[in-house]
Design a protein around this motif. Structure first.
Motif, PDB file in Angstrom:
ATOM      1  N   THR A   1      11.787  16.561   2.602  1.00  0.00           N
ATOM      2  CA  THR A   1      11.370  15.768   1.450  1.00  0.00           C
ATOM      3  C   THR A   1      10.398  14.702   1.916  1.00  0.00           C
ATOM      4  N   CYS A   2       9.414  14.431   1.103  1.00  0.00           N
ATOM      5  CA  CYS A   2       8.465  13.345   1.359  1.00  0.00           C
ATOM      6  C   CYS A   2       8.595  12.326   0.231  1.00  0.00           C
ATOM      7  N   THR A   3       8.888  11.102   0.585  1.00  0.00           N
ATOM      8  CA  THR A   3       9.010  10.034  -0.391  1.00  0.00           C
ATOM      9  C   THR A   3       7.728   9.208  -0.417  1.00  0.00           C
ATOM     10  N   VAL A   4       7.180   9.052  -1.610  1.00  0.00           N
ATOM     11  CA  VAL A   4       5.965   8.269  -1.814  1.00  0.00           C
ATOM     12  C   VAL A   4       6.378   6.867  -2.245  1.00  0.00           C
ATOM     13  N   SER A   5       6.058   5.875  -1.448  1.00  0.00           N
ATOM     14  CA  SER A   5       6.413   4.503  -1.785  1.00  0.00           C
ATOM     15  C   SER A   5       5.151   3.661  -1.941  1.00  0.00           C
ATOM     16  N   GLY A   6       5.250   2.660  -2.808  1.00  0.00           N
ATOM     17  CA  GLY A   6       4.115   1.762  -3.010  1.00  0.00           C
ATOM     18  C   GLY A   6       3.073   2.280  -3.972  1.00  0.00           C
ATOM     19  N   GLY A   7       3.351   3.408  -4.611  1.00  0.00           N
ATOM     20  CA  GLY A   7       2.395   3.979  -5.544  1.00  0.00           C
ATOM     21  C   GLY A   7       3.007   5.149  -6.289  1.00  0.00           C
ATOM     22  N   SER A   8       2.254   5.692  -7.238  1.00  0.00           N
ATOM     23  CA  SER A   8       2.746   6.795  -8.052  1.00  0.00           C
ATOM     24  C   SER A   8       2.360   8.146  -7.461  1.00  0.00           C
TER      25      SER A   8
ATOM     26  N   GLN B   1       0.849  -1.190   0.000  1.00  0.00           N
ATOM     27  CA  GLN B   1       0.000   0.000   0.000  1.00  0.00           C
ATOM     28  C   GLN B   1       0.889   1.246   0.000  1.00  0.00           C
ATOM     29  N   VAL B   2       0.305   2.360  -0.392  1.00  0.00           N
ATOM     30  CA  VAL B   2       1.067   3.598  -0.495  1.00  0.00           C
ATOM     31  C   VAL B   2       1.433   4.098   0.904  1.00  0.00           C
ATOM     32  N   GLN B   3       2.683   4.516   1.028  1.00  0.00           N
ATOM     33  CA  GLN B   3       3.147   5.086   2.298  1.00  0.00           C
ATOM     34  C   GLN B   3       3.921   6.369   2.021  1.00  0.00           C
TER      35      GLN B   3
ATOM     36  N   VAL C   1       7.873  19.343  -6.664  1.00  0.00           N
ATOM     37  CA  VAL C   1       7.719  17.907  -6.890  1.00  0.00           C
ATOM     38  C   VAL C   1       8.854  17.402  -7.774  1.00  0.00           C
ATOM     39  N   GLN C   2       9.296  16.199  -7.470  1.00  0.00           N
ATOM     40  CA  GLN C   2      10.304  15.510  -8.262  1.00  0.00           C
ATOM     41  C   GLN C   2       9.689  14.173  -8.690  1.00  0.00           C
ATOM     42  N   THR C   3       8.949  14.205  -9.796  1.00  0.00           N
ATOM     43  CA  THR C   3       8.176  13.031 -10.193  1.00  0.00           C
ATOM     44  C   THR C   3       9.057  11.825 -10.491  1.00  0.00           C
ATOM     45  N   SER C   4      10.247  12.053 -11.040  1.00  0.00           N
ATOM     46  CA  SER C   4      11.117  10.919 -11.385  1.00  0.00           C
ATOM     47  C   SER C   4      11.566  10.167 -10.139  1.00  0.00           C
ATOM     48  N   LYS C   5      11.588  10.854  -8.997  1.00  0.00           N
ATOM     49  CA  LYS C   5      12.001  10.224  -7.736  1.00  0.00           C
ATOM     50  C   LYS C   5      10.797   9.866  -6.862  1.00  0.00           C
ATOM     51  N   ASN C   6       9.597  10.166  -7.338  1.00  0.00           N
ATOM     52  CA  ASN C   6       8.384   9.952  -6.530  1.00  0.00           C
ATOM     53  C   ASN C   6       8.477  10.684  -5.188  1.00  0.00           C
ATOM     54  N   GLN C   7       8.929  11.921  -5.261  1.00  0.00           N
ATOM     55  CA  GLN C   7       9.109  12.726  -4.059  1.00  0.00           C
ATOM     56  C   GLN C   7       8.532  14.128  -4.255  1.00  0.00           C
TER      57      GLN C   7
END
Lengths: 107, 117
Positions: free
Chosen positions: B21-28, B1-3, B71-77
């Motif tokens: 920085t906030c890193t989005v994991s488990g999703g886009s 799940q997204v975290q 936003v840094q879309t390539s890093k999902n951050q």
């Protein structure tokens, strides 16, 4: 900005009893009101949105009501795991604003 | 799940820039709005600003243009910069996900940032 006021600040309730939390908005927010639960060491969890719609996976003992400027969160039959901080948020206007929170303690 | 996971310095000196920085994991990171929210000791939650994955942003006027969300879309951050910080900026900073004019459906755990020399 819309000021959200919650009461009471702290609520002490025995297991199995009902907890009633209030949230008041300084302006009409329609039904664009959400309730959240926060426990130590855990991410906040969305409980209620649209003033009365339970989010996915939220037990039916949690219920929300109200519209305009007056809102209520009820927790029927309080469980020990319901000990937490509950806060409301309006998303009708920018900036998003939050209530100060109600701490629910289990007697 | 997204975290969501916040990261950054826990201590910043007065007048300097706070960077998180906030890193989005488990999703886009796509198709969502991403916000920063903070809570100072003894105070309520304060929404700082959001960014849409496309780059559109909005910030809280109370911060008087000190806050920038990117936003840094390539890093999902996505990131927050808050300039000219003072002790009043000491708070737990949360990142969060929502849709436009919608409730927040996902929160990070939060990270404490202290402003002190």
């Amino acid at each position: 900005e819309i000021v959200m006021t919650q009461s009471p600040a702290t609520l002490s309730v025995s297991p199995g009893e009902r907890a009633t939390l209030s949230c008041r908005a300084s302006q009409n927010v329609g039904r664009n009101l959400a309730w959240y639960q926060r426990k130590p060491g855990q991410a906040s969890r969305l409980l209620i949105y649209g003033a009365s719609t339970r989010a996915t996976g939220i037990p039916s003992r949690f219920s929300g009501s109200g519209s305009g400027t007056e809102f209520t969160l009820n927790i029927s039959s309080l469980q020990s795991e319901d000990s937490a901080v509950y806060f409301c948020q309006q998303y009708n206007n920018w900036p998003l604003t939050f209530g100060g929170g109600t701490t629910v303690e289990i007697k | 799940q997204v975290q969501l996971q916040e990261s950054g310095p826990g201590l910043v000196k007065p007048s300097e820039t706070l960077s998180l920085t906030c890193t989005v994991s488990g999703g886009s990171i796509g198709n969502n709005y991403w916000s920063w929210i903070r809570q100072a000791p003894g105070k309520g939650l304060e929404w700082i600003g959001y960014i849409y994955y496309s780059g559109a942003t909005k910030t809280n006027p109370s911060l008087k243009s000190r806050a920038t969300v990117s936003v840094q879309t390539s890093k999902n951050q996505f990131s927050l910069k808050l300039t000219s910080v003072t002790a009043a900026d000491t708070a737990v900073y949360y990142c969060a996900r929502h849709f436009y004019e919608s409730p927040i459906d996902l929160w990070g755990l939060g990270t404490l940032v202290t402003v002190s020399s």
